[in-house]
Scaffold this active site. Sequence first.
Site, PDB file in Angstrom:
ATOM      1  N   SER A 116       0.831  -1.197   0.000  1.00 51.32           N
ATOM      2  CA  SER A 116       0.000   0.000   0.000  1.00 51.32           C
ATOM      3  C   SER A 116       0.878   1.264   0.000  1.00 51.32           C
ATOM      4  CB  SER A 116      -0.960  -0.056   1.185  1.00 51.32           C
ATOM      5  OG  SER A 116      -2.016   0.842   1.022  1.00 51.32           O
ATOM      6  N   ASP A 161      -9.121  -4.343  -5.814  1.00 46.18           N
ATOM      7  CA  ASP A 161      -8.542  -3.753  -4.602  1.00 46.18           C
ATOM      8  C   ASP A 161      -9.270  -2.447  -4.305  1.00 46.18           C
ATOM      9  OD1 ASP A 161      -6.872  -2.293  -2.780  1.00 46.18           O
ATOM     10  OD2 ASP A 161      -5.178  -3.524  -3.376  1.00 46.18           O
ATOM     11  N   HIS A 209      -7.367  -6.115  -0.440  1.00 50.51           N
ATOM     12  CA  HIS A 209      -6.252  -5.175  -0.595  1.00 50.51           C
ATOM     13  C   HIS A 209      -4.923  -5.913  -0.570  1.00 50.51           C
ATOM     14  CE1 HIS A 209      -4.063  -1.512  -0.513  1.00 50.51           C
ATOM     15  NE2 HIS A 209      -3.777  -1.525   0.773  1.00 50.51           N
TER      16      HIS A 209
END
Length: 528
Positions: free
Chosen positions: A243, A470, A498
Amino acid sequence: MRKGFRLAAAAAMTGVVTAACGSAAGLVGGGDPTSSPPSPSATTPTPTPTPSGSPTPTPTGDVPAGLAQFYAQRANWSACGSYQCASVKVPLDYTDPGADTVDISLKKAPATSGSGKVGTLFINPGGPGGSGLDFVDYFTSKASPQLRSAYDIVGFDPRGVGTSDPLKCVSSSQLDTFLAYDPDPDNATEARRATALVRSLGQACEAHSGPLVAHVSTIEVAKDLDILRAAVGDATLHYYGASYGTLIGATYAQLFPDHVDRMVLDGALDPQLSPQQLNLQQAAGFETALNAYVDSCVTAASCPLGTDKQQALSKIKAFLDGLDAHPIDSGDPSRPLTEALGFYGIAVTLYDKDYWSYLTNALGAAFSGDGSQLLTLADAYWSRNPGGGYQNNSAEVIYAVNCLDDPVNVSVSQIRASQARYERVAPVFGRVFAWSLLGCSNWPVKPTQPPLAIRAAGAKPIVVVGTTRDPATPYAWAQALANQLESGVLVSRNGDGHTGFHMGNSCVDGAVDAYLVSGSVPKDGLSC
């Protein structure tokens, strides 16, 4: 992640969720700080001492001018539970490295075998604000035996995060107010209140953390990472970032392309997009994930949303809208379930398909007037302890980092004008994302350096992993980053949730493991 609504995967979290931290720039609250200022976060620069009897270390790799004393450090590991821990000093301000310093905390899971060891794998879970120290537990529990044998796995808390001279801003009760405030103001009074509260959070960070709040940018974190690389004795960097951690890795690759060895950027950001573009696309990403959940729910007899998809989506939207005017009982008289907390409780379950059952149960209870389960989910998102207080400072850090990395200046009237565009791409969540841009527009600490153009020219192959549905980092961002990186290699996971590594896809896991363990670069465009 770092822009727009800033929902992001972070460290492994106990209980319901494995990884979630973030913020909505439009969800504001708090007020003037009442807690005492923390201890100063900076001290006179003194390299970590060399163990008695050891030779004075020499810097590893190329050393930027003026930083020799920092690159000469070696991490002095000591036992901390079943792991090893250390602290390394970095300059508070890289333009004035002879002044104050920041201590960066590290935690290491040593390689399980000395034979075939590749080196150190630095890991970061995202955020901004996720603790790399906490992430070690989760990552090592998922890592293959081959990966565990190949690397010392080292997590670090970036500057201002966790135990690395943490940023301090407001009390827990003030943070409760901040996070529960109306995420999409309906009138001028609510908008003024939102503007004032987010500004007061920044002022509290300045008052309690001093100059640190102006020096938590991603560029500075990437520079810290190169000092950490040298401190563990590695000539090149091996790195896994999830991320927002992909931005740290990509920034590092741009600054130090010759130091990049094996790097995986999972759940990638697109650093070329403006905050407004990223915000709108992330709104669409969460709407896509919500649609996937609803598609699944309406086929089950136990679904509290009924059997018609569009009616189900409308029911969720009407429920959130209703919380704005009439919060429901949560079991805690001081914390009813507001629209903001209801939103977080829903959003956190979209990070992993395994959490959908929690959302089904929580919505069923909430539709009957019991908001306790959604509040528990919202608290898990923010790492709030059941008895009050927060396990980390991610809710404060995320504003400080994002507003330094991507300053944005939009007015209330501009936000109102953009609402229709947001609602077209995200009928349920759009208004919340539209208002999220209010946060950095009113953050008092301004950046002093422009963002980097990311190319990483000359770096070894960098693997970028993207997941098709996602919610937090849409798949298109992974495609874009892989194209922007001169040596980018894209691996795609067709699925929900995710990030892609350690998410139950053997094709992705095998490709990433082979790359990290043996250096076998996946075929660009590999689809799993």
